[in-house]
Design a protein around this motif. Structure first.
Motif, PDB file in Angstrom:
ATOM      1  N   GLN A 191      -6.498 -11.258   0.327  1.00  0.00           N
ATOM      2  CA  GLN A 191      -5.172 -10.787   0.736  1.00  0.00           C
ATOM      3  C   GLN A 191      -5.290  -9.343   1.204  1.00  0.00           C
ATOM      4  N   GLY A 192      -4.863  -9.080   2.447  1.00  0.00           N
ATOM      5  CA  GLY A 192      -4.972  -7.730   3.015  1.00  0.00           C
ATOM      6  C   GLY A 192      -6.187  -7.660   3.915  1.00  0.00           C
ATOM      7  N   TYR A 193      -6.000  -7.117   5.129  1.00  0.00           N
ATOM      8  CA  TYR A 193      -7.140  -7.017   6.055  1.00  0.00           C
ATOM      9  C   TYR A 193      -7.210  -5.618   6.655  1.00  0.00           C
TER      10      TYR A 193
ATOM     11  N   SER B  94      -5.352 -12.496   5.081  1.00  0.00           N
ATOM     12  CA  SER B  94      -3.955 -12.267   5.470  1.00  0.00           C
ATOM     13  C   SER B  94      -3.692 -10.785   5.700  1.00  0.00           C
TER      14      SER B  94
ATOM     15  N   SER C  70       0.171  -8.087   6.474  1.00  0.00           N
ATOM     16  CA  SER C  70       1.612  -8.073   6.176  1.00  0.00           C
ATOM     17  C   SER C  70       2.385  -9.090   7.019  1.00  0.00           C
TER      18      SER C  70
ATOM     19  N   LYS D 218      -7.426  -8.848  15.289  1.00  0.00           N
ATOM     20  CA  LYS D 218      -6.377  -7.997  14.678  1.00  0.00           C
ATOM     21  C   LYS D 218      -6.218  -6.693  15.464  1.00  0.00           C
TER      22      LYS D 218
ATOM     23  N   ASN E  86       1.226 -15.655   2.564  1.00  0.00           N
ATOM     24  CA  ASN E  86       0.558 -14.793   1.593  1.00  0.00           C
ATOM     25  C   ASN E  86       0.642 -15.390   0.186  1.00  0.00           C
TER      26      ASN E  86
ATOM     27  N   ALA F 131      -6.525  -7.179  -1.786  1.00  0.00           N
ATOM     28  CA  ALA F 131      -6.815  -5.915  -1.090  1.00  0.00           C
ATOM     29  C   ALA F 131      -5.600  -5.439  -0.305  1.00  0.00           C
ATOM     30  N   ALA F 132      -4.404  -5.648  -0.890  1.00  0.00           N
ATOM     31  CA  ALA F 132      -3.202  -5.200  -0.169  1.00  0.00           C
ATOM     32  C   ALA F 132      -2.295  -4.360  -1.061  1.00  0.00           C
TER      33      ALA F 132
ATOM     34  N   ALA G 232      -7.350  -3.707  -4.517  1.00  0.00           N
ATOM     35  CA  ALA G 232      -6.102  -2.918  -4.470  1.00  0.00           C
ATOM     36  C   ALA G 232      -5.803  -2.361  -5.852  1.00  0.00           C
ATOM     37  N   ASN G 233      -4.939  -1.350  -5.887  1.00  0.00           N
ATOM     38  CA  ASN G 233      -4.518  -0.791  -7.171  1.00  0.00           C
ATOM     39  C   ASN G 233      -3.309  -1.554  -7.697  1.00  0.00           C
TER      40      ASN G 233
ATOM     41  N   ASN H 141     -12.552  -1.114  -7.604  1.00  0.00           N
ATOM     42  CA  ASN H 141     -12.477  -0.256  -6.413  1.00  0.00           C
ATOM     43  C   ASN H 141     -13.072   1.148  -6.641  1.00  0.00           C
TER      44      ASN H 141
HETATM   45  P1  NAD Z   1      -5.022  -0.382   4.497  1.00  0.00           P
HETATM   46  O1  NAD Z   1      -3.722   0.272   4.772  1.00  0.00           O
HETATM   47  O2  NAD Z   1      -6.196  -0.132   5.372  1.00  0.00           O
HETATM   48  O3  NAD Z   1      -4.811  -1.979   4.456  1.00  0.00           O
HETATM   49  C1  NAD Z   1      -3.781  -2.616   3.748  1.00  0.00           C
HETATM   50  C2  NAD Z   1      -3.702  -4.071   4.209  1.00  0.00           C
HETATM   51  O4  NAD Z   1      -2.709  -4.737   3.430  1.00  0.00           O
HETATM   52  C3  NAD Z   1      -3.287  -4.243   5.680  1.00  0.00           C
HETATM   53  O5  NAD Z   1      -4.035  -5.280   6.263  1.00  0.00           O
HETATM   54  C4  NAD Z   1      -1.814  -4.654   5.566  1.00  0.00           C
HETATM   55  O6  NAD Z   1      -1.378  -5.434   6.666  1.00  0.00           O
HETATM   56  C5  NAD Z   1      -1.863  -5.478   4.306  1.00  0.00           C
HETATM   57  N1  NAD Z   1      -0.542  -5.692   3.729  1.00  0.00           N
HETATM   58  C6  NAD Z   1       0.494  -4.815   3.653  1.00  0.00           C
HETATM   59  N2  NAD Z   1       1.572  -5.434   3.126  1.00  0.00           N
HETATM   60  C7  NAD Z   1       1.185  -6.708   2.868  1.00  0.00           C
HETATM   61  C8  NAD Z   1       1.849  -7.830   2.327  1.00  0.00           C
HETATM   62  N3  NAD Z   1       3.133  -7.774   1.976  1.00  0.00           N
HETATM   63  N4  NAD Z   1       1.147  -8.978   2.192  1.00  0.00           N
HETATM   64  C9  NAD Z   1      -0.143  -9.048   2.578  1.00  0.00           C
HETATM   65  N5  NAD Z   1      -0.818  -8.023   3.107  1.00  0.00           N
HETATM   66  C10 NAD Z   1      -0.154  -6.871   3.250  1.00  0.00           C
HETATM   67  O7  NAD Z   1      -5.348  -0.025   2.979  1.00  0.00           O
HETATM   68  P2  NAD Z   1      -6.769  -0.102   2.250  1.00  0.00           P
HETATM   69  O8  NAD Z   1      -7.432   1.215   2.329  1.00  0.00           O
HETATM   70  O9  NAD Z   1      -7.488  -1.327   2.657  1.00  0.00           O
HETATM   71  O10 NAD Z   1      -6.262  -0.250   0.739  1.00  0.00           O
HETATM   72  C11 NAD Z   1      -5.795  -1.486   0.224  1.00  0.00           C
HETATM   73  C12 NAD Z   1      -5.644  -1.339  -1.278  1.00  0.00           C
HETATM   74  O11 NAD Z   1      -6.901  -0.950  -1.843  1.00  0.00           O
HETATM   75  C13 NAD Z   1      -4.636  -0.275  -1.748  1.00  0.00           C
HETATM   76  O12 NAD Z   1      -4.070  -0.690  -2.969  1.00  0.00           O
HETATM   77  C14 NAD Z   1      -5.508   0.932  -2.010  1.00  0.00           C
HETATM   78  O13 NAD Z   1      -4.925   1.833  -2.941  1.00  0.00           O
HETATM   79  C15 NAD Z   1      -6.735   0.255  -2.582  1.00  0.00           C
HETATM   80  N6  NAD Z   1      -7.918   1.112  -2.503  1.00  0.00           N
HETATM   81  C16 NAD Z   1      -8.518   1.354  -1.300  1.00  0.00           C
HETATM   82  C17 NAD Z   1      -9.620   2.196  -1.241  1.00  0.00           C
HETATM   83  C18 NAD Z   1     -10.322   2.476   0.050  1.00  0.00           C
HETATM   84  O14 NAD Z   1     -11.379   3.151  -0.003  1.00  0.00           O
HETATM   85  N7  NAD Z   1      -9.864   1.991   1.184  1.00  0.00           N
HETATM   86  C19 NAD Z   1     -10.115   2.788  -2.433  1.00  0.00           C
HETATM   87  C20 NAD Z   1      -9.488   2.502  -3.647  1.00  0.00           C
HETATM   88  C21 NAD Z   1      -8.386   1.650  -3.657  1.00  0.00           C
END
Ligand code: NAD
Length: 415
Positions: free
Chosen positions: A216-218, A241, A243, A262, A279, A293-294, A316-317, A342
């Motif tokens: 979940q989340g890309y 997936s 958002s 994408k 989702n 991962a969203a 994700a957190n 993470n």
């Molecule tokens: P990002 O903004 O790059 O990606 C977030 C993804 O989630 C996007 O693809 C978005 O479309 C999707 N999303 C948003 N709303 C959604 C929904 N309702 N349903 C499904 N998907 C949805 O963010 P990221 O950096 O990939 O981070 C994702 C998570 O991982 C967050 O919780 C972030 O705190 C955590 N995190 C990331 C890192 C990092 O290094 N990138 C480190 C620690 C924690």
């Protein structure tokens, strides 16, 4: 019951661990509050000539194991309690991956989407002017977080260096490569998560080659999780997936092609050869591994009984609610909790600091090897704790981390 604010929530988590570890009241009290915090007013000349005053914070939660470290967030809803909670979580996260750092966090109440580049630069530099005495390579090292970028880190590092009168690359991490960034940072979070999944798969007898994965989340974490799962471990990514919705193909999706789709169309949906999936349905697929991962709170008391994955990896957190956690534990679903799963990001940030100190750049292989060592050790420490205290992996991760912080406090003679 009124919803707990994030700081109260982090204190509650600590209280539970204090009971498990039989912490004495003095040690417990020290760990319940930040060691130090700074509130600053940031007057900025806006592009229209007016002055606007922003509020900023920097919290240093606990530095018993080393200088504090943690991101700076730019967000309109930022509060001191969010920053305090995140600083506490950074303390435990650094202890869990056993890096010689404490936990800190910073924030500015602002909406970066409404600021011009010039305003953003002046805000970033002014923040450093105000917290200069408080941070430093041996004291407190910020990093990017929500809505802060490598460019913002560069301005901040530059401002700090100007005041210090010399280049101070090690004061901030998450910098671009050309000014002291580290290779291997971009996919570090997903890679670190996969090292944990690899260890969990061994424990549960799952062959990752051909294992089915839903994500979940890309974004940064989700895309790299898909790519690494497919290319390093030979797993089959059956659903992903964002958002706007999800896509499913039981024969496997080509992660790189989905990413390019994408970038071109703005979403993973309508990827050629895939079926649409919501989702919600993606979470309930009968897969070996589910990577979140969203967002936060996606597995709840409502849907936890329907989760069929054997391993849930929280990139994700906060994606799993406490109620869902108990249900998944009862069902035997192995959850790799967020602050373990993470932690690859902060680990490679620490590697960036180490390289800056030594003025030496590691190769990508060196970064991956060292990340693997830390994540694998942290995973097994958590698994051992889970068996020893008969608690789920999340609680065990807290216990292991807090135990290490307490040991350092005792050794220092603080308690
Ligand atoms: P990002 O903004 O790059 O990606 C977030 C993804 O989630 C996007 O693809 C978005 O479309 C999707 N999303 C948003 N709303 C959604 C929904 N309702 N349903 C499904 N998907 C949805 O963010 P990221 O950096 O990939 O981070 C994702 C998570 O991982 C967050 O919780 C972030 O705190 C955590 N995190 C990331 C890192 C990092 O290094 N990138 C480190 C620690 C924690």
């Amino acid at each position: 019951m009124a919803k707990l604010n994030p700081f109260e929530m982090s204190q509650k988590q600590l209280d539970i661990c204090a009971d498990i570890l039989h912490l004495d009241p003095g040690t417990h009290a020290i760990l319940r509050t930040p060691m130090r915090e700074l509130h600053v007013s940031l007057p900025i000349r806006m592009d229209d000539g007016t002055i606007k005053v922003f509020q900023g914070f920097r919290v240093q939660y606990n530095d018993v194991k080393g200088p504090t470290k943690g991101g700076i967030r730019f967000h309109p809803d930022e509060t001191i309690d969010t920053v305090r909670a995140l600083a506490a979580w950074m303390t435990w996260k650094c202890a869990l991956v056993d890096i010689p750092l404490g936990g800190g966090k910073g924030g500015i109440i602002c909406n970066p989407k409404e600021l011009s580049q010039g305003e953003l630069e002046r805000l970033s530099r002014t923040y450093i002017d105000k917290v200069f005495q408080f941070i430093g390579p041996d004291q407190d090292i910020p990093a990017p977080d929500v809505y802060t970028t490598p460019q913002i880190m560069s301005w901040m590092m530059d401002e700090y260096s100007k005041i210090a009168g010399k280049n101070q690359f090690g004061v901030i991490t998450g910098k671009p490569m050309c000014i002291g960034g580290s290779v291997g940072r971009t996919d570090a979070t997903a890679r670190g998560g996969w090292y944990c999944v690899r260890e969990a798969a061994k424990e549960f007898g799952i062959d990752l080659k051909g294992a089915t994965v839903a994500i979940q989340g890309y974004g940064n974490a989700g895309y790299h999780a898909a790519l690494l799962g497919q290319t390093i471990f030979g797993s089959t990514i059956v659903a992903v997936s964002d958002s706007k919705g999800g896509i499913y193909n039981p024969a496997g999706l080509d992660s790189q092609a989905v990413y390019e789709h994408k970038v071109k169309t703005g979403s993973v949906i309508n990827f050629p050869g895939s079926e649409p999936i919501t989702n919600e349905d993606l979470l309930e697929l009968d897969v070996d591994i589910l990577i979140l991962a969203a967002l936060e709170h996606v597995i709840t008391g409502e849907n936890a009984t329907k989760i069929k994955a054997k391993i849930v990896a929280e990139a994700a957190n906060g994606p799993t609610t406490p109620e869902a956690d108990d249900i998944l534990y009862e069902k035997g679903v192995h959850v790799i909790p967020d602050f373990l799963c993470n932690a690859g990001g902060v680990t490679v940030s620490y590697f960036e600091m180490v390289q800056n100190f030594n003025r030496y750049c590691w190769t990508e292989e060196e970064v991956h090897e060292r990340l693997d060592e830390r994540m694998t050790a942290a995973y097994h420490a958590t698994l051992r704790g889970s068996k020893k205290y008969d608690v789920n992996m999340r609680r065990s991760a807290y216990v292991v981390a807090i135990e290490r912080v307490v040991e350092a406090m005792q050794t220092h003679g603080w308690v």
